[in-house]
Design a protein around this motif. Sequence first.
Motif, short mmCIF file in Angstrom:
data_model
loop_
_atom_site.label_atom_id
_atom_site.label_comp_id
_atom_site.label_asym_id
_atom_site.label_seq_id
_atom_site.Cartn_x
_atom_site.Cartn_y
_atom_site.Cartn_z
N LEU A 107 0.89 -1.34 0.01
CA LEU A 107 0.06 -0.02 0.30
C LEU A 107 0.72 1.21 -0.12
O LEU A 107 1.67 1.34 0.85
N SER A 108 0.78 2.14 -0.97
CA SER A 108 1.39 3.28 -1.21
C SER A 108 0.56 4.39 -0.91
O SER A 108 -0.27 4.80 -1.69
N GLY A 109 1.09 5.29 0.24
CA GLY A 109 0.57 6.81 0.15
C GLY A 109 1.30 7.99 -0.26
O GLY A 109 1.05 9.01 -0.10
N THR A 110 2.45 7.58 -0.99
CA THR A 110 3.42 8.45 -1.18
C THR A 110 2.80 9.45 -2.49
O THR A 110 1.95 8.85 -3.21
N THR A 111 3.41 10.57 -2.37
CA THR A 111 3.05 11.37 -3.52
C THR A 111 4.39 11.91 -4.25
O THR A 111 4.36 12.67 -5.25
N ILE A 112 5.23 11.18 -4.03
CA ILE A 112 6.66 11.30 -4.58
C ILE A 112 6.67 10.75 -6.14
O ILE A 112 6.06 9.49 -6.46
N PRO A 113 6.83 11.61 -7.20
CA PRO A 113 6.37 10.96 -8.45
C PRO A 113 7.44 9.92 -9.05
O PRO A 113 6.61 8.96 -9.49
N ALA A 114 8.55 9.72 -8.62
CA ALA A 114 9.22 8.65 -9.01
C ALA A 114 8.87 7.35 -8.39
O ALA A 114 8.99 6.27 -8.81
N GLN A 115 8.32 7.44 -7.08
CA GLN A 115 7.92 6.29 -6.38
C GLN A 115 6.50 5.79 -6.91
O GLN A 115 6.40 4.66 -7.10
N THR B 277 -0.17 6.71 6.27
CA THR B 277 -0.67 5.43 5.92
C THR B 277 -0.35 4.32 6.94
O THR B 277 -1.35 3.47 7.31
N ALA B 278 0.78 4.13 7.16
CA ALA B 278 1.09 3.04 8.07
C ALA B 278 0.56 3.16 9.60
O ALA B 278 0.10 1.99 9.87
N ALA B 279 0.42 4.28 10.09
CA ALA B 279 -0.08 4.40 11.44
C ALA B 279 -1.55 4.14 11.25
O ALA B 279 -2.15 3.42 12.21
N ALA B 280 -2.21 4.62 10.16
CA ALA B 280 -3.76 4.16 10.31
C ALA B 280 -4.12 2.90 10.01
O ALA B 280 -5.14 2.30 10.76
N ILE B 281 -3.21 2.12 9.34
CA ILE B 281 -3.50 0.74 9.01
C ILE B 281 -3.25 -0.12 9.94
O ILE B 281 -4.00 -1.08 10.77
#
Length: 390
Positions: A232-240, A330-334
């Motif tokens: 699960l990815s919550g990142t907004t970094i374009p490369a990721q 994201t990690a904390a919520a999950i």
Amino acid sequence: MSLNLVFADDLTGACEIAGIAHRAGLRTHLSMDPETAPVDPAELVVVDTETRLLSAAHAAARIQYFATELPSDCRLFKKTDSVLRGPVAAETAALARHLQRDLTLLVPANPAFSRHIVGGHYRIGTEPLHRTPFGRDPLNPITTDAVVDILGEWDGPGPAEPRSLPPHGELPSAGLVIGDTADVRDLQAWARRVSPATLPAGGGAFFTELLQPVPLATPAPPPPLDAPTLLLSGTTIPAQRALLQNSPDAVPLSLDELSRRGDTALTNWRQRVLRQVRRNNRALVYVEGEVSPDPSTPGRITCAHAFLAECLAASFDHKPWHLFIEGGATAAAIASALGRRRFGVRHAWGPGVVTLQPVTGPFPLFTLKPGSYPWPAPLHQHFFPTPSRG
């Protein structure tokens, strides 16, 4: 310096510190419940205070509350975001007041990731910090590269204005000092200047230099990667995000569809993810589309991810499975949604990327990574294999 407690402002930051300590051979416990003592003895306790996204006043009050029972001689490190997102000055000021430390030394940069502070200005590579993707962070946008201006006013001991200094500059007797850091030698120089009367704060690179030499334990082998897996990815970094977008295992969450169709979109997306896991033993989930400047958008994405993890947990019951999570909020919520808030360290893959095992049961394993950090080589190859030439 001997340290026995770390306060981190988000879960991936706490994981980064726990991984460093684990690789150094320290028995390490990570907790999202600051008031709950570890179940097992630990040489270092890392606490996620969940303050990254709070206002300065609320973050300071939360830190003060958690620190109430700490003795003034507590050997504590304050982990901050490496690019100074969040209420850094408010949190460190609250700790400095409570622990009666006149001088706070903040060294956030990490030269190994091309994150440098020189002359009080933050650069990533050759780019000023505010001109990198961190300038477009939807919750904590950075608007300048001047570290003193990023931090703002200081209400801890000493002058109200933070100071930026080179590694061998003359330290004031009190206040907040942000250390220039061009390379690892600067990190080492700052570590030598920390005394029992100083509150050390900053990133994982500075923490590494502060650790006293300890006998290195034989590292535990990495967990097998053959269990059903949800990334699960919550990142907004374009490369990721681009990595995920190009994977055949990707199941995107469309922000446009979520806005238009709400619960129906979530239900359809959840079904697609579960089918993908059953078909190929894994699914890679990311957000598709431009992240709205609306401050409620990141929260909606995080809730959707937590909801998906709960559904998957119900599907697997007590069977082995593995969650890979990119991004601290994201990690904390999950973890909270699944009732997992206390962990031991199972394996450290590389800087900032750590596998945790809940103390309440063996599954799921949680492997966490900050959104802006790269995947270590073994995990990159596992999730994003290089096409064979034939």
